[in-house]
Write a protein that holds these residues in place. Structure first.
Motif, PDB file in Angstrom:
ATOM      1  N   ILE A  23     -22.873  41.424  -9.810  1.00 11.43           N
ATOM      2  CA  ILE A  23     -23.147  40.008  -9.587  1.00 11.43           C
ATOM      3  C   ILE A  23     -22.311  39.519  -8.416  1.00 11.43           C
ATOM      4  O   ILE A  23     -21.219  40.012  -8.178  1.00 11.43           O
ATOM      5  CB  ILE A  23     -22.869  39.144 -10.838  1.00 11.43           C
ATOM      6  N   ARG A  24     -22.847  38.571  -7.703  1.00 10.34           N
ATOM      7  CA  ARG A  24     -22.131  37.989  -6.571  1.00 10.34           C
ATOM      8  C   ARG A  24     -21.772  36.559  -6.953  1.00 10.34           C
ATOM      9  O   ARG A  24     -22.625  35.788  -7.362  1.00 10.34           O
ATOM     10  CB  ARG A  24     -23.013  38.001  -5.333  1.00 10.34           C
ATOM     11  N   LEU A  25     -20.503  36.227  -6.837  1.00 12.94           N
ATOM     12  CA  LEU A  25     -20.033  34.896  -7.185  1.00 12.94           C
ATOM     13  C   LEU A  25     -19.528  34.182  -5.937  1.00 12.94           C
ATOM     14  O   LEU A  25     -18.864  34.788  -5.107  1.00 12.94           O
ATOM     15  CB  LEU A  25     -18.905  34.981  -8.221  1.00 12.94           C
ATOM     16  N   SER A  26     -19.840  32.895  -5.852  1.00  8.53           N
ATOM     17  CA  SER A  26     -19.427  32.082  -4.708  1.00  8.53           C
ATOM     18  C   SER A  26     -18.053  31.483  -4.969  1.00  8.53           C
ATOM     19  O   SER A  26     -17.785  30.957  -6.050  1.00  8.53           O
ATOM     20  CB  SER A  26     -20.437  30.956  -4.492  1.00  8.53           C
ATOM     21  N   PHE A  27     -17.175  31.542  -3.970  1.00  8.20           N
ATOM     22  CA  PHE A  27     -15.868  30.897  -4.081  1.00  8.20           C
ATOM     23  C   PHE A  27     -16.020  29.388  -4.253  1.00  8.20           C
ATOM     24  O   PHE A  27     -15.166  28.735  -4.852  1.00  8.20           O
ATOM     25  CB  PHE A  27     -15.014  31.185  -2.845  1.00  8.20           C
ATOM     26  N   ASN A  28     -17.089  28.817  -3.732  1.00 12.08           N
ATOM     27  CA  ASN A  28     -17.293  27.371  -3.780  1.00 12.08           C
ATOM     28  C   ASN A  28     -17.845  26.899  -5.124  1.00 12.08           C
ATOM     29  O   ASN A  28     -17.300  25.987  -5.738  1.00 12.08           O
ATOM     30  CB  ASN A  28     -18.231  26.918  -2.661  1.00 12.08           C
ATOM     31  N   THR A  29     -18.920  27.508  -5.578  1.00 16.93           N
ATOM     32  CA  THR A  29     -19.588  27.010  -6.778  1.00 16.93           C
ATOM     33  C   THR A  29     -19.181  27.745  -8.058  1.00 16.93           C
ATOM     34  O   THR A  29     -19.426  27.235  -9.150  1.00 16.93           O
ATOM     35  CB  THR A  29     -21.116  27.093  -6.629  1.00 16.93           C
ATOM     36  N   ASP A  30     -18.612  28.924  -7.944  1.00 13.04           N
ATOM     37  CA  ASP A  30     -18.257  29.722  -9.122  1.00 13.04           C
ATOM     38  C   ASP A  30     -16.763  29.963  -9.249  1.00 13.04           C
ATOM     39  O   ASP A  30     -16.329  30.901  -9.914  1.00 13.04           O
ATOM     40  CB  ASP A  30     -18.978  31.081  -9.066  1.00 13.04           C
ATOM     41  N   ALA A  31     -15.967  29.104  -8.651  1.00 14.91           N
ATOM     42  CA  ALA A  31     -14.517  29.296  -8.653  1.00 14.91           C
ATOM     43  C   ALA A  31     -13.946  29.361 -10.062  1.00 14.91           C
ATOM     44  O   ALA A  31     -13.025  30.133 -10.331  1.00 14.91           O
ATOM     45  CB  ALA A  31     -13.833  28.188  -7.859  1.00 14.91           C
ATOM     46  N   ASP A  32     -14.516  28.567 -10.977  1.00 14.94           N
ATOM     47  CA  ASP A  32     -14.027  28.579 -12.358  1.00 14.94           C
ATOM     48  C   ASP A  32     -14.274  29.922 -13.039  1.00 14.94           C
ATOM     49  O   ASP A  32     -13.430  30.433 -13.774  1.00 14.94           O
ATOM     50  CB  ASP A  32     -14.655  27.446 -13.165  1.00 14.94           C
ATOM     51  N   ILE A  33     -15.421  30.505 -12.767  1.00 16.01           N
ATOM     52  CA  ILE A  33     -15.757  31.815 -13.342  1.00 16.01           C
ATOM     53  C   ILE A  33     -14.853  32.886 -12.748  1.00 16.01           C
ATOM     54  O   ILE A  33     -14.336  33.748 -13.469  1.00 16.01           O
ATOM     55  CB  ILE A  33     -17.247  32.146 -13.097  1.00 16.01           C
ATOM     56  N   ILE A  34     -14.655  32.849 -11.448  1.00 18.45           N
ATOM     57  CA  ILE A  34     -13.781  33.823 -10.775  1.00 18.45           C
ATOM     58  C   ILE A  34     -12.370  33.728 -11.337  1.00 18.45           C
ATOM     59  O   ILE A  34     -11.742  34.749 -11.650  1.00 18.45           O
ATOM     60  CB  ILE A  34     -13.794  33.603  -9.248  1.00 18.45           C
ATOM     61  N   LYS A  35     -11.872  32.510 -11.524  1.00 15.13           N
ATOM     62  CA  LYS A  35     -10.523  32.306 -12.063  1.00 15.13           C
ATOM     63  C   LYS A  35     -10.408  32.908 -13.458  1.00 15.13           C
ATOM     64  O   LYS A  35      -9.442  33.610 -13.769  1.00 15.13           O
ATOM     65  CB  LYS A  35     -10.189  30.818 -12.096  1.00 15.13           C
ATOM     66  N   LYS A  36     -11.407  32.650 -14.311  1.00 12.31           N
ATOM     67  CA  LYS A  36     -11.371  33.182 -15.676  1.00 12.31           C
ATOM     68  C   LYS A  36     -11.411  34.706 -15.666  1.00 12.31           C
ATOM     69  O   LYS A  36     -10.657  35.366 -16.385  1.00 12.31           O
ATOM     70  CB  LYS A  36     -12.534  32.613 -16.498  1.00 12.31           C
ATOM     71  N   LEU A  37     -12.270  35.294 -14.864  1.00 13.38           N
ATOM     72  CA  LEU A  37     -12.369  36.756 -14.811  1.00 13.38           C
ATOM     73  C   LEU A  37     -11.083  37.380 -14.278  1.00 13.38           C
ATOM     74  O   LEU A  37     -10.718  38.485 -14.668  1.00 13.38           O
ATOM     75  CB  LEU A  37     -13.571  37.182 -13.972  1.00 13.38           C
ATOM     76  N   ASP A  38     -10.388  36.682 -13.400  1.00 12.86           N
ATOM     77  CA  ASP A  38      -9.111  37.173 -12.895  1.00 12.86           C
ATOM     78  C   ASP A  38      -8.031  37.140 -13.968  1.00 12.86           C
ATOM     79  O   ASP A  38      -7.055  37.885 -13.899  1.00 12.86           O
ATOM     80  CB  ASP A  38      -8.655  36.369 -11.676  1.00 12.86           C
ATOM     81  N   GLU A  39      -8.198  36.282 -14.974  1.00 12.92           N
ATOM     82  CA  GLU A  39      -7.199  36.144 -16.039  1.00 12.92           C
ATOM     83  C   GLU A  39      -7.327  37.197 -17.139  1.00 12.92           C
ATOM     84  O   GLU A  39      -6.361  37.476 -17.829  1.00 12.92           O
ATOM     85  CB  GLU A  39      -7.306  34.752 -16.681  1.00 12.92           C
ATOM     86  N   VAL A  40      -8.525  37.746 -17.338  1.00 18.21           N
ATOM     87  CA  VAL A  40      -8.722  38.704 -18.431  1.00 18.21           C
ATOM     88  C   VAL A  40      -8.320  40.104 -17.989  1.00 18.21           C
ATOM     89  O   VAL A  40      -8.411  40.458 -16.801  1.00 18.21           O
ATOM     90  CB  VAL A  40     -10.178  38.699 -18.954  1.00 18.21           C
ATOM     91  N   SER A  41      -7.869  40.901 -18.953  1.00 19.76           N
ATOM     92  CA  SER A  41      -7.413  42.251 -18.610  1.00 19.76           C
ATOM     93  C   SER A  41      -8.579  43.200 -18.326  1.00 19.76           C
ATOM     94  O   SER A  41      -8.445  44.130 -17.550  1.00 19.76           O
ATOM     95  CB  SER A  41      -6.538  42.818 -19.731  1.00 19.76           C
ATOM     96  N   SER A  42      -9.728  42.978 -18.979  1.00 20.53           N
ATOM     97  CA  SER A  42     -10.893  43.835 -18.786  1.00 20.53           C
ATOM     98  C   SER A  42     -12.122  42.969 -18.540  1.00 20.53           C
ATOM     99  O   SER A  42     -12.668  42.363 -19.469  1.00 20.53           O
ATOM    100  CB  SER A  42     -11.125  44.717 -20.020  1.00 20.53           C
ATOM    101  N   LYS A  43     -12.556  42.904 -17.315  1.00 19.84           N
ATOM    102  CA  LYS A  43     -13.732  42.103 -16.978  1.00 19.84           C
ATOM    103  C   LYS A  43     -14.967  42.616 -17.710  1.00 19.84           C
ATOM    104  O   LYS A  43     -15.722  41.841 -18.285  1.00 19.84           O
ATOM    105  CB  LYS A  43     -13.966  42.100 -15.470  1.00 19.84           C
ATOM    106  N   MET A  44     -15.159  43.921 -17.682  1.00 22.60           N
ATOM    107  CA  MET A  44     -16.324  44.516 -18.328  1.00 22.60           C
ATOM    108  C   MET A  44     -16.294  44.241 -19.828  1.00 22.60           C
ATOM    109  O   MET A  44     -17.301  43.837 -20.416  1.00 22.60           O
ATOM    110  CB  MET A  44     -16.376  46.027 -18.070  1.00 22.60           C
ATOM    111  N   GLY A  45     -15.148  44.447 -20.457  1.00 27.49           N
ATOM    112  CA  GLY A  45     -15.027  44.215 -21.893  1.00 27.49           C
ATOM    113  C   GLY A  45     -15.277  42.767 -22.255  1.00 27.49           C
ATOM    114  O   GLY A  45     -15.943  42.462 -23.245  1.00 27.49           O
ATOM    115  N   TYR A  46     -14.742  41.848 -21.458  1.00 28.45           N
ATOM    116  CA  TYR A  46     -14.905  40.421 -21.703  1.00 28.45           C
ATOM    117  C   TYR A  46     -16.374  40.015 -21.588  1.00 28.45           C
ATOM    118  O   TYR A  46     -16.911  39.310 -22.454  1.00 28.45           O
ATOM    119  CB  TYR A  46     -14.045  39.630 -20.713  1.00 28.45           C
TER     120      TYR A  46
END
Length: 60
Positions: A23-46
């Motif tokens: 998936i491609r996420l935009s820094f502008n419109t998906d910043a909240d999603i990017i931030k959350k994924l950066d916080e979890v230890s396993s993106k795939m698992g989450y």
């Protein structure tokens, strides 16, 4: 380092048994999603956990 034969075997197994989804996420419109994924230890698992929870709620 893995031998070339081992790499070929892994690639063959991955091709037969797995699927890659990107998936491609935009820094502008998906910043909240990017931030959350950066916080979890396993993106795939989450992501898999969220999808499975959603599937369970749809069954009920």
């Amino acid at each position: 380092m893995a031998s070339e034969a081992k790499i070929r075997a892994n690639n063959k197994s991955n091709k037969r048994n797995t699927k890659t989804i990107c998936i491609r996420l935009s820094f502008n419109t998906d910043a909240d999603i990017i931030k959350k994924l950066d916080e979890v230890s396993s993106k795939m698992g989450y992501i898999k956990e969220l999808i499975r929870k959603d599937m369970q709620t749809k069954k009920k």
